[in-house]
Enzyme design. Structure first.
Site, PDB file in Angstrom:
ATOM      1  N   ARG F  90       0.778  -1.280  -0.056  1.00 14.91           N
ATOM      2  CA  ARG F  90      -0.039  -0.163   0.032  1.00 14.91           C
ATOM      3  C   ARG F  90       0.925   1.300  -0.046  1.00 14.91           C
ATOM      4  O   ARG F  90       0.542   2.522  -0.643  1.00 14.91           O
ATOM      5  CB  ARG F  90      -0.660   0.139   1.240  1.00 14.91           C
ATOM      6  N   GLU F  93       2.149   1.540  -3.457  1.00 16.70           N
ATOM      7  CA  GLU F  93       1.162   2.140  -4.163  1.00 16.70           C
ATOM      8  C   GLU F  93       0.854   3.612  -4.033  1.00 16.70           C
ATOM      9  O   GLU F  93       0.604   4.427  -4.989  1.00 16.70           O
ATOM     10  CB  GLU F  93      -0.275   1.513  -3.884  1.00 16.70           C
ATOM     11  N   SER F 116      14.607  15.133   1.837  1.00 18.74           N
ATOM     12  CA  SER F 116      15.716  14.209   2.377  1.00 18.74           C
ATOM     13  C   SER F 116      15.191  12.870   2.750  1.00 18.74           C
ATOM     14  O   SER F 116      14.282  13.183   3.746  1.00 18.74           O
ATOM     15  CB  SER F 116      16.591  14.867   3.205  1.00 18.74           C
TER      16      SER F 116
END
Lengths: 149, 149, 149, 149, 149, 149, 149, 149, 149, 149
Positions: F90, F93, F116
């Protein structure tokens, strides 16, 4: 303790090489084709109890291994998606070069569908030839049509 | 201006679909097998001048396309290393599941070497069968031995 | 000139969006399930002449496109081996997480073989549910056994 | 010392084969579906203490293994992104061939969102059929809509 | 004729650059967060009719493009599985370096399940800092538990 | 003899499961956040001597392992480029779907540069919510501008 | 028990390094070229009984290993599709940079077909050169024409 | 406007096929080997002004294309990392099967270092042979030693 | 018995960590740069007899390991084509972002050719800087021109 | 209409070749290093308004292209993860062969952290050398430490 079929295949290969066993003899012992028998020994097919026990005896396998031979294995015999071994690669090359041709001709003859790789058999034979002997292979697969629903 | 063989293949496919041409008729027109002929039209084989002109006429191709048909193409008919089309995938699956089996049996019969994919022919036929017709394919390739040197 | 099925699919999608056509209405027009009909319009199934003409009329396609709809397409609807779209990925995830489970249970019930993806149908329905409606999908595939030979 | 869940899965599989245990019996013993139970034994789900102890007893696992069964595992049951096993590949093929169709139809019915693979259940059944028995699978997943924010 | 959402995204980006439009202004125009709005304009979310018309006006899009904006798109905004752009790669790196950590801590707090990427929102803010300003991002996703069945 | 950090991570995980240790308690013992502490135990961060000794005592590690904890590890906690575990996927994704959005919004606010992943911290918290509790995560990374030279 | 050829290759390499054996001496002992002999020892060629026994004696191999040397191996000597070792990579680079050139020139001279990698030999020699010695390699492969059928 | 070297290569190939030009004649026209000349025409080498003008004349290229021929190109002539074309694949196979052998023998003769692919030449010749003509290729590359520093 | 160089590298790393050895001290002991020395210890360079014996003594290696250090290793120090470790990834990123720039500027200065990675040296130094110390690296590689032939 | 930065890069390259522009002259015109300037022209850096206008004038770009030059681009200049061009590959090889060495030495000097690729500069120079001129490159990147939190 044996925890997967690959260990059984490795044991079969080790015994085959050290004892000098031939696949055709194994096939004769279980009364099936050399193609199916070899595939089964290499971890691609499932044996019934009687077949497994014969295989176990031939290769000197422990009982656990004989049990594993009767379980449907996770199939796929190649270490990489594109095979590096020259003999096997030539077959991959045939699929690559002729893939669309095979597709076109089966569709032209049968319509949309596939040639089954399950209801399938293979027969490999030597053909004597004065220009060099040939490997002749017959593949036979049931045509399975896509249907509308 | 045509700059690669793929454009010729696309033109052939477009003409084939719009005109309803059959591969077996094309093969008859150049007097060769339907397997070789289809592969040639799909950009995998090289035609001689006379064959190319017949193909050009059948599909209504420009002269440049006819010239390209006589050039050895960059072969490989699949868009991905593992084919997604179910019909072609079944063939890949056969190579994957039976790859080591094919290797073992050819080596057992012939020793180390390969079955040629160049000195090679293929014949695809329908076999009537009461349980559902089958696709029968005969592959024939010369055995080429590895030799010591 | 149309040189592949992807161009037909693109034309269908463009017409679908600009005209606001619904898949269920297309399915009703050819008298088949919405699942098969949508797959056919998206370039995965082959239509017969009558079906293709209805589809051609609905989406305003040229004759050549109607001809392409009657040709078995190169199947595979995803741009990458692992799909990036979240809806489709969840299905890939089900195969990944439950793959071995599905394999074990089908083998336990049927023995070695596969569930066909060709002699196959799919039905997608909404199930009302107070905790949030559910997508219910029924997949039905013929069991095809591996046999010895 | 056991250092990952894969070793527990291997021990379960080894015991299952050598003792001839059936998944449906394991499921009955913990009072859950055969689908969830098998997935849990294959390292894809997390068991509670009581379930883990029952599983441990059935398969003869050491205490450490029982502890691992209660830890959420790193999920994913396939050795390659595209599965090589023919049974599992057919499911991948369904996702590949029907992926866009599933997406279109769920969106047409529900709008943008996904079918959950977490709030999800699966039921695999044999359907007797004179043309050959079928595998019927019901997948049920909650629809989760994308919302604006 | 527009045949996919990518063409709409390209038209939006071209207009954005040539007209100097800011995402935050677009977000204000449709009354939603800049995160959701930008994702929608970049082809990852579905707009309703009113939102799509506003977007169409801002970017000078044709009617067809406005229709496409209301269709659930095939999601995924990156050209490669591992992103090459340094800004996006840093996020991939966070997932790679901290992936197991995130998994362990969510499971320790919630048990087995996932953090939803659908019932999800994101808020990106500048935090002034004397050592160099920081990008602060809040991700909020509903916890979805795996349940037994 | 321990020859890499992965063996230390495996020993920590084995001890954690068999002893039922919680990450939050480990974090408290070395006086740092649970996120950094867990990442360090999972082989992604470098501990100083005192921290390493506390960790060694908690998990019962040999001296060599304690030495390895003080060496900067080869980072990366995932076995595949695209993670298969649903919880971690997830996050992948989110990067895939929102990647370009994150890029656009950070550039709109800060200009060209990155957020960063080194001068970075992460805080994962449960947020009670009547519709189901949520996972809230705050990511904070210094903005680093590209400069001309 | 030895279960594959890789273990034999590893034993040969270990003995070669610890005993300081040279490939050219091994080749002399079996009376073949250093190229074929080295390839055979590295698991790429098949030895006959007499050759295998000489190799077994030189490297101090057990009988089982000598048996494996007489079995056609699964070929392919590189761990990755694109080799990382600089010496081997330069050869891959030659194929990559000159690949199409080689193809064009062989086709111009011979027509469509291939240069065999089976009916093939290789000879590697040092050429003294005042600007730095050169590696000269002669590759010789039979031309195999594609024929029509 | 021409924006990359690939367009120049395409133009050269199109002209070559439509005009029936031979690589050996092109090579003679610029007074260099057929191997280097072909590689240059296929976008792998850089021509000087005089050579580029001759090439431009032979193939009927516009001035811009002649300018591009004088720019060092982005090299690499293959569409995939593992070539699908059978002729080129055989060369890849040689590198794969003999890779470690080549490495061992060059190191045995020269010590650690590489055979240059830059200070390199290639000569492809037909060798008449009663068993079928052979392709003989001589590769010559300077040995470049790794040195300590 | 040691069968490859990786085992030697693992032994060196294990000894380094348990004994707290520094690379710069190892370099001083064999009188070479820390860059070359470290690369050699990590399995990328070949040591001569005297150097290998010093290294063997420092790390307490068995005689076999000392023999392996004098054999040209299969080079390549990264487990994946795109490195996951953040420090090493930044170097990959430099090659990715600046790759074409480096190519353009070297060609503008030198013409077509390469910067050698064999006749090559590297020097890594700390540069004190009030805004944060910097890593300064000097790479020096001989320019090798492509020549016509 | 220009819809992405790649089209701008292509226009710059086309103009550069047809007009014979040198990167060093472009750099002088905007008063920056040749390394940064070339990277910016190749679509890897963001120009300010004044710089973009100078670049636009030099290469004869339309206004839209000048606008795109001021937008942070999606970075990454290589078509494949492992570069095929020999010049660029040598740099990838350095990262591959020396990757772990660089990591070890920077950590030995600075502790855990990275060498920035953002707060970074590069300087490429010719070094005259009687054994063949050398390419000398200085890379300078700020060290960024991982900190505990």
């Amino acid at each position: 303790m044996i925890s997967n079929r690959e260990e059984v295949t490795a044991a079969i290969m080790a015994a085959k090489v050290s004892k000098g066993i031939k696949w055709s003899d194994v096939a004769a012992a279980i009364g099936l084709s050399k193609e199916w028998t070899t595939a089964a020994c290499l971890g691609q097919m499932t044996l019934d109890k009687q077949q497994a026990e014969v295989i176990g005896e031939i290769f000197g396998l422990p009982d656990e291994a004989v049990a594993w031979l009767q379980i449907a294995p996770y199939k796929g015999s190649l270490p990489t998606a594109v095979p590096t071994d020259p003999l096997i690669y030539r077959w991959y090359e045939v699929v690559n070069v002729y893939g669309n041709t095979i597709k076109e001709l089966i569709h032209e003859e049968f319509g949309d569908g596939i040639m089954s790789a399950i209801d399938f058999s293979m027969d490999i034979q030597r053909e004597a030839n004065p220009n060099g002997d040939r490997v002749n292979v017959v593949l036979s697969g049931k045509f399975l049509p896509y249907k509308t629903y």
